[in-house]
Design a protein around this motif. Structure first.
Motif, PDB file in Angstrom:
ATOM      1  N   UNK A  70       0.776  -1.205  -0.091  1.00 10.15           N
ATOM      2  CA  UNK A  70      -0.047   0.014   0.011  1.00 10.15           C
ATOM      3  C   UNK A  70       0.845   1.211  -0.049  1.00 10.15           C
ATOM      4  N   UNK A  71       1.770   1.200   0.893  1.00 12.39           N
ATOM      5  CA  UNK A  71       2.964   2.373   1.134  1.00 12.39           C
ATOM      6  C   UNK A  71       4.102   1.970   1.815  1.00 12.39           C
ATOM      7  N   UNK A  72       5.051   1.922   1.064  1.00 11.06           N
ATOM      8  CA  UNK A  72       6.409   1.396   1.848  1.00 11.06           C
ATOM      9  C   UNK A  72       6.759   2.395   2.772  1.00 11.06           C
ATOM     10  N   UNK A  73       6.349   3.625   2.894  1.00  9.87           N
ATOM     11  CA  UNK A  73       6.658   4.583   3.675  1.00  9.87           C
ATOM     12  C   UNK A  73       5.925   4.518   4.997  1.00  9.87           C
ATOM     13  N   UNK A  74       4.974   3.849   5.157  1.00  5.03           N
ATOM     14  CA  UNK A  74       4.121   3.595   6.440  1.00  5.03           C
ATOM     15  C   UNK A  74       5.158   2.974   7.389  1.00  5.03           C
ATOM     16  N   UNK A  75       5.002   3.270   8.757  1.00  6.17           N
ATOM     17  CA  UNK A  75       5.882   2.671   9.726  1.00  6.17           C
ATOM     18  C   UNK A  75       4.925   1.558  10.416  1.00  6.17           C
ATOM     19  N   UNK A  76       5.397   0.446  10.638  1.00  6.42           N
ATOM     20  CA  UNK A  76       4.549  -0.637  11.114  1.00  6.42           C
ATOM     21  C   UNK A  76       4.686  -0.869  12.686  1.00  6.42           C
ATOM     22  N   UNK A  77       3.921  -0.591  13.431  1.00  2.00           N
ATOM     23  CA  UNK A  77       3.942  -0.754  14.849  1.00  2.00           C
ATOM     24  C   UNK A  77       3.476  -2.144  15.308  1.00  2.00           C
ATOM     25  N   UNK A  78       4.272  -2.698  16.120  1.00  2.00           N
ATOM     26  CA  UNK A  78       4.229  -4.077  16.491  1.00  2.00           C
ATOM     27  C   UNK A  78       4.587  -4.147  17.922  1.00  2.00           C
ATOM     28  N   UNK A  79       4.404  -5.250  18.616  1.00  2.00           N
ATOM     29  CA  UNK A  79       4.625  -5.667  19.959  1.00  2.00           C
ATOM     30  C   UNK A  79       6.283  -5.756  20.093  1.00  2.00           C
ATOM     31  N   UNK A  80       6.938  -5.126  20.947  1.00  2.00           N
ATOM     32  CA  UNK A  80       8.254  -5.086  21.025  1.00  2.00           C
ATOM     33  C   UNK A  80       8.806  -6.774  21.223  1.00  2.00           C
ATOM     34  N   UNK A  81       9.942  -6.900  20.233  1.00  2.00           N
ATOM     35  CA  UNK A  81      10.234  -8.280  20.086  1.00  2.00           C
ATOM     36  C   UNK A  81       9.490  -9.243  19.296  1.00  2.00           C
ATOM     37  N   UNK A  82       8.441  -9.070  18.721  1.00  2.00           N
ATOM     38  CA  UNK A  82       7.678  -9.898  18.409  1.00  2.00           C
ATOM     39  C   UNK A  82       7.873 -10.114  16.632  1.00  2.00           C
ATOM     40  N   UNK A  83       7.293 -11.037  16.369  1.00  5.73           N
ATOM     41  CA  UNK A  83       7.355 -11.726  14.772  1.00  5.73           C
ATOM     42  C   UNK A  83       6.927 -10.612  13.767  1.00  5.73           C
ATOM     43  N   UNK A  84       6.215  -9.589  14.204  1.00  4.83           N
ATOM     44  CA  UNK A  84       5.476  -8.702  13.479  1.00  4.83           C
ATOM     45  C   UNK A  84       6.756  -7.660  13.268  1.00  4.83           C
ATOM     46  N   UNK A  85       7.418  -7.202  14.302  1.00  2.00           N
ATOM     47  CA  UNK A  85       8.741  -6.274  14.205  1.00  2.00           C
ATOM     48  C   UNK A  85       9.730  -6.890  13.229  1.00  2.00           C
ATOM     49  N   UNK A  86      10.025  -8.173  13.615  1.00  5.40           N
ATOM     50  CA  UNK A  86      10.924  -8.862  12.527  1.00  5.40           C
ATOM     51  C   UNK A  86      10.488  -8.890  11.148  1.00  5.40           C
ATOM     52  N   UNK A  87       9.063  -9.052  10.858  1.00  2.99           N
ATOM     53  CA  UNK A  87       8.601  -9.175   9.348  1.00  2.99           C
ATOM     54  C   UNK A  87       8.690  -7.732   8.883  1.00  2.99           C
ATOM     55  N   UNK A  88       8.431  -6.893   9.591  1.00  5.24           N
ATOM     56  CA  UNK A  88       8.402  -5.512   8.797  1.00  5.24           C
ATOM     57  C   UNK A  88       9.915  -4.948   8.555  1.00  5.24           C
ATOM     58  N   UNK A  89      10.813  -5.362   9.502  1.00 11.45           N
ATOM     59  CA  UNK A  89      12.127  -4.951   9.236  1.00 11.45           C
ATOM     60  C   UNK A  89      12.572  -5.907   7.963  1.00 11.45           C
ATOM     61  N   UNK A  90      12.369  -6.995   7.900  1.00 11.61           N
ATOM     62  CA  UNK A  90      12.835  -8.090   6.865  1.00 11.61           C
ATOM     63  C   UNK A  90      12.131  -7.517   5.598  1.00 11.61           C
ATOM     64  N   UNK A  91      10.934  -6.843   5.698  1.00  6.56           N
ATOM     65  CA  UNK A  91      10.395  -6.452   4.215  1.00  6.56           C
ATOM     66  C   UNK A  91      10.759  -5.115   3.935  1.00  6.56           C
ATOM     67  N   UNK A  92      11.528  -4.206   4.724  1.00  7.68           N
ATOM     68  CA  UNK A  92      12.207  -3.087   4.532  1.00  7.68           C
ATOM     69  C   UNK A  92      11.332  -2.012   4.949  1.00  7.68           C
ATOM     70  N   UNK A  93      10.393  -2.244   5.943  1.00  6.65           N
ATOM     71  CA  UNK A  93       9.693  -1.289   6.548  1.00  6.65           C
ATOM     72  C   UNK A  93      10.278  -0.568   7.779  1.00  6.65           C
ATOM     73  N   UNK A  94      10.170   0.609   7.939  1.00  5.33           N
ATOM     74  CA  UNK A  94      10.361   1.128   9.155  1.00  5.33           C
ATOM     75  C   UNK A  94       9.458   0.598  10.440  1.00  5.33           C
ATOM     76  N   UNK A  95       9.799   0.303  11.456  1.00  4.96           N
ATOM     77  CA  UNK A  95       8.981  -0.146  12.381  1.00  4.96           C
ATOM     78  C   UNK A  95       9.127   0.625  13.713  1.00  4.96           C
ATOM     79  N   UNK A  96       8.078   0.268  14.534  1.00 13.20           N
ATOM     80  CA  UNK A  96       8.058   0.964  16.048  1.00 13.20           C
ATOM     81  C   UNK A  96       7.706  -0.155  16.995  1.00 13.20           C
TER      82      UNK A  96
END
Length: 257
Positions: free
Chosen positions: A136-162
């Motif tokens: 949808x928009x690679x500039x969007x930041x993905x928020x996820x639970x600290x230390x979670x699979x969601x944070x890892x997936x976002x970083x792997x895909x090239x998204x900024x994560x919080x």
């Protein structure tokens, strides 16, 4: 200097049903996650919440959830990664329409409730959600639970994560949130919440219900706006954070996006 974002889930009223303390909470937080119509929210509520957030200069994010109004999106559902992808793309697009119509910019995406917790543990679901956000928009930041699979997936895909932590929730020794079905899941005393936040922000740890110190990264702090004393709780948290020298800014400002 410690800098964090303070976020809240809002826009969760729908139809004749009012949920939360949206206007009051918007004066206390730096980012808002707006429901997109699946677990809560409706078109009118989305528009009004977006407009209010822009007026108060609060960063806007989509809060996609499972299609479960009755359960408020807090009940697990058996969904495939493809279904997760489709749900997230659909809901981001719905909210972004209102954001653009009001002249604003969407900054982030934070899954809601059961979808959030499922993606914290399930790598395939997490990757599907990250892919949806990226497409949808690679500039969007993905928020996820600290230390979670969601944070890892976002970083792997090239998204900024919080990496997100919670002011009003207790933790388990694996870094997960204590299920709401348990009596000790919620923290209702602001001073207890601030003590937990201070440890997370300054020491990078949180004490679990099992008594262990769990490593954690606190980039954005979630407070909920739908409790009986939510506004007083949020105001107390904000005041005490500022008194402790914590600077509160949206994630995108801290990242110079």
């Amino acid at each position: 200097m410690y800098v964090v974002d303070l976020n809240c889930d809002l826009g969760e009223s729908f139809g004749a049903y009012k949920q939360g303390n949206d206007e009051e909470m918007l004066s206390l937080v730096t980012s808002v996650n707006i429901a997109c119509g699946f677990h809560a929210g409706d078109p009118g509520t989305m528009r009004k919440t977006v407009k209010s957030a822009l007026e108060k200069k609060v960063a806007i994010g989509a809060h996609p959830g499972l299609p479960d109004l009755i359960g408020f999106g807090r009940r697990n559902m058996e969904i495939s990664p493809q279904e997760a992808y489709d749900m997230v793309v659909y809901q981001i697009g719905a909210l972004n329409g209102f954001v653009q119509a009001e002249g604003g910019v969407m900054r982030h995406v934070k899954p809601h409730g059961a979808l959030y917790n499922m993606a914290a543990r399930n790598a395939k679901l997490a990757e599907a959600i990250a892919e949806a956000v990226y497409q949808v928009n690679p500039q969007l930041i993905l928020y996820g639970l600290s230390g979670s699979e969601l944070i890892r997936a976002g970083a792997k895909r090239g998204l900024l994560t919080a990496s997100e932590v919670f002011a009003d929730r207790t933790y388990q020794s694996d870094g997960s949130l204590t299920p709401r079905s348990q009596p000790d899941a919620l923290i209702s005393e602001p001073s207890t919440a601030v003590k937990q936040i201070m440890n997370m922000v300054k020491a990078g740890t949180v004490r679990s219900q099992q008594g262990t110190e769990v490593p954690i990264l606190a980039e954005t702090i979630c407070i909920h706006g739908d409790g009986k004393h939510a506004v007083e709780f949020a105001r107390g948290i904000r005041d005490m954070l500022q008194a402790e020298g914590i600077t509160l800014v949206p994630v995108h400002d801290n990242r110079n996006i």
